[in-house]
Every structure is written in structure tokens, then in C-alpha cells.
Design a protein around this motif. Structure first.
Motif, short mmCIF file in Angstrom:
data_model
loop_
_atom_site.label_atom_id
_atom_site.label_comp_id
_atom_site.label_asym_id
_atom_site.label_seq_id
_atom_site.Cartn_x
_atom_site.Cartn_y
_atom_site.Cartn_z
N THR A 83 44.89 -34.55 27.56
CA THR A 83 45.01 -35.38 26.19
C THR A 83 45.36 -34.44 25.08
O THR A 83 45.57 -33.12 25.52
N GLY A 84 45.26 -35.12 23.93
CA GLY A 84 45.92 -34.30 22.96
C GLY A 84 45.78 -34.81 21.59
O GLY A 84 45.14 -35.89 21.39
N ALA A 85 46.47 -34.43 20.53
CA ALA A 85 46.38 -35.34 19.32
C ALA A 85 47.91 -35.21 18.62
O ALA A 85 48.49 -34.17 18.65
N MET A 86 48.05 -35.98 17.77
CA MET A 86 49.34 -36.06 17.20
C MET A 86 49.10 -35.42 15.73
O MET A 86 49.90 -35.00 14.89
N ILE A 87 47.73 -35.41 15.29
CA ILE A 87 47.38 -34.84 14.06
C ILE A 87 46.13 -33.96 14.24
O ILE A 87 45.32 -34.53 15.01
N PRO A 88 46.34 -32.88 13.91
CA PRO A 88 45.02 -31.75 13.86
C PRO A 88 43.63 -32.50 13.68
O PRO A 88 43.54 -33.29 12.56
N ILE A 89 42.68 -32.29 14.33
CA ILE A 89 41.30 -32.79 14.03
C ILE A 89 40.81 -32.46 12.69
O ILE A 89 40.19 -33.23 12.11
N LYS A 90 41.35 -31.42 12.19
CA LYS A 90 40.73 -31.13 11.03
C LYS A 90 41.22 -31.94 9.51
O LYS A 90 40.88 -31.95 8.64
#
Lengths: 136, 136, 136, 136
Positions: free
Chosen positions: D104-111
């Protein structure tokens, strides 16, 4: 000299209690807001009470006025519930002399993403630094 | 009279491009910040440029100064990248007379949860209303 | 085939009313959460009610069960208040056959920065896709 | 048995450096996300690397595969940059047997306020619990 910040509660500092779904007071969020805003102006923070301003009594307002008079700082920011902000302002206008007092608060709790509190605190600290002391 | 807000870009308005992982400029976030802060002070907003202040040229600064001189408002807030804010301030101090000009910005983009932008904008609007016009 | 999402209210969708300081229901936040999560799984969303689950009646639960039975989708996610989630689950377990039904919710409203709702919705959609249909 | 979580970096964990305006890696945000999501599933977290997946080498992928093979857990979630997620998936599909591995991952940083990471992590943990072990 530092700006004195007095905390009295209000929407500003309300938290969400996830067990009963009610809003309540725990600790103030002032410190994290000042850090977020990268505030470099010296401040002295003191919590006077943590209440909904609808429950604020005449004695509470007298206490706030007394604290404003007694503190050595001449520039004061007070966080306060919006419902009776005007009543406290009237008491302070009568009792506190030669000081700049700015009352601020929020319509939406800090803990909500859409809170106006950070904007209001920035404004309040700027006004406290630039508006004249009130003489009589 | 309204406060004039000039937008020039800077960290304040940077967005995250999720396709290449770079920060870039799209539109200003000033309107949503003013709404979030429940701002009731009349403002006139105009975007002059949308650039990183490291790329700001002498011509860009002259343009900003010219816009400050020409606008009818006497209270001006400029959003600006933090890297060369001081250079623009110096140009404006030399060229713009009889107006209160406040330059503001952010260390962290508005779109990050931890941005200082809302605090800074609140401060800037308060300072623009209360600080004296600069005479020569 | 799409996943059916039924909305019934609960903490998930509570908003803050800044005039009286109470939490209340307006519209669902499901659409913005699915967009935020970049969901690409086909979903069909329908709001059945918008209530606090403490106020959910036996008739309300029968209605939810009926909707689960009647809809053509075989994978169903229901957003629900956490207080009586177990009661609704029991009714659904008795009445709905040959479908995968996942009930989800949040301990903290979506509109709070610290909400668990986005995590829970991601989990619920994944479970709805992978858990077996319940047979009798 | 617990779910094993391996951290490799990616957009997910990028932070904003306010001094130079660049995104960079510091620490993982996995712990705070799991807390936000009120995760109660036992997890064992280990950071293998903290890199942009465009910089991931064949040796890095072999290391990830080796860690998946060696760990005693049979359900594994890997956080990973989106750019080369497919390459790592191919290596893992060849080398890791009898385990459920979810990348899994993200397209936009968690922050960023608008990150998809919390949704994706919720999904990944659900899929890791329910999808079958891959046999050969």
C-alpha cells in the motif's frame, strides 16, 4: 514586556468526548496554536477557568478583571466563549485602566479542521501589540 | 475603506502535485482562509503573480511597488515567499508613501495540516488596520 | 457489481453547529471520504436515515434489513452510530441471507481532524469485497 | 498471530522541510495512523528503508522479499512509493510463498490534510486479514 494571555474556556478549547458524544473541556490548546503559528512574541499564559461562557457568573468576570488589573503586563489577550463575550468586555472596560485588553475566541472548536481559532489568535496578538492602552 | 490584498505566491500557496511529487502553484488559497477565519473586514484581492520568491526579479518588485502606489486603498497586505521577503520590503519602503503595507507568508503550505498561514494572515490583517501609514 | 453503501447517520456524519454549540446531522460526508481515499471500486450510495443510533427503533432496523434484502448488490457497507451497532448487526444476521454486510462507523466525527472514519471506511470496503456471503 | 508491517518509505511518509521547501523523509507516520484509526489488530512494525521508490534498486527489492520470507507472520502489509510498486509486487510474487502480502502507499503525503493514506492503510490491513495465502 510579554503579552499576558488569560484562558477562560469557550468553544475554542472544547474537545470531543468519543464515549458519550458530548463536547467538553480538558486542557487548553493555546500552546499548540502558538507553536503552529510560530509565534515569537513573548507570552505569559495562565488558565483562569475552563468554562462555557453561558455559565460565566458576575464573580467570574470580576476575577478576570482583577487578574487583568493585577498582572504586570500591559498587553492582554483573553480567550473566551463567544456567547457572553460582550458582557465580560463591558466589565473589563469599566474596571481595567491603562491596559490594552483584547478578547478573542472561536466559533468552531480548534479540534475541528475548519476552526477559525488560529486566525483569531493571530489577529488578537497583533491587536494587543498595536492598539493603544485605554485611559480614563 | 477596504484592505487591499496582493498575492504574489510563496510557500503559502503551494500545492502538492501527486503525479510527480513536486510542489507547484495552482490557485491562491486566500479566499478559503478568509472564509475559515470568518473575516468580516472588507478586502479587495488581486493576484499579481504566483511565483517562488527566489525567482522574483527586480522588475517583479517594481511591479508590486507600483501596484501599492496606484491602488486607492491605504492598507495593504501582500502574501509573499519568505526567502526574499526582506528584499521586497526594502523596495516598498523606498517607493510606497503614506500607506500601511504588511508583508506576510507561511513557512509551511496552507494545504499541510500544520501550516502557520492562517495565524499569519490573521496577524497581517490586524496589523494593516492598526499600524500607522509610513510618511517620508 | 457495485458495493451498496447505506447511510444511517451516527457520529461519522455529525457536524458542529456554531450557533448553539451542538452536534447535529446535515449531509453525509461519504462522498468526500471516497474521493479523498481515491476509491475506484464502483459504489451505489443511498441515505436511509440520518440519526443518532441511540434513537434507532426496531422499525428503523427492519427498514435497514429490508433495504439490504431488496437491493441487487451482494456486498453492502452500512455507516452506523457505534452505540447500538451490535443490535442492528443482530437483526441483519437474522434477516439478510446470501450477502456480505459490513457495518462501520466512527468514534470521532469526520469533521474533526482526528477522526477514525477514513480508516474505518477503507477497512469496511475491503472487508465487503473479500469476506464470504453469509449462508443459512 | 500479528500482521507484519514493513515500511519502505514513499510519498506516504514524506515531510515538508520548511527551510528549503523540499519534501524529505524523517520518521514513519505509521504509528500515529494506527492510533488514529483505533487499530486493535496486533501488528509488528519494522522499517526496512526510507526511500523514494524511484530510487529503489533490485537489491532493495530482494531485501524486502527476504524479510517477507523470513518473518514468522503470514499476513504482511508493506508501505511503498507508488511509482515502482508494481516492480516490487512482481519480485514478491515470485519469491514469497504461502503468505498474504499487501502493498500500500499514498498519492499524497500523510502530513497533507487531503492525504489518502489513512483510507489505504485501513484497506490494506483488512485485505491482509481476509485474502488467501498465495500458494505455488
Amino acid at each position: 514586556m510579554a503579552i499576558r494571555i488569560f484562558i477562560t474556556g469557550g468553544t475554542f478549547d472544547k474537545e470531543y468526548n468519543m464515549l458519550n458524544g458530548q463536547l467538553y473541556f480538558k486542557d487548553t490548546h493555546l500552546h499548540e496554536l502558538l507553536e503552529k503559528g510560530r509565534n515569537l512574541v513573548p507570552v505569559e499564559i495562565r488558565t483562569l477557568m475552563m468554562i462555557d461562557s453561558l455559565k460565566m457568573t458576575a464573580e467570574d468576570r470580576d476575577l478576570i478583571a482583577y487578574q487583568c488589573e493585577q498582572c504586570e503586563e500591559e498587553q492582554i489577550v483573553i480567550t473566551h466563549g463567544t456567547d457572553t463575550m460582550d458582557k465580560t468586555a463591558k466589565v473589563l472596560a469599566e474596571k481595567v485602566k491603562n491596559k490594552t485588553v483584547v478578547i478573542t475566541g472561536a466559533m468552531i472548536p480548534i479540534k475541528f479542521g475548519s476552526s477559525d481559532g488560529l486566525f483569531n489568535l493571530g489577529s488578537a496578538l497583533a491587536f494587543a501589540q498595536t492598539l493603544p492602552r485605554v485611559f480614563m
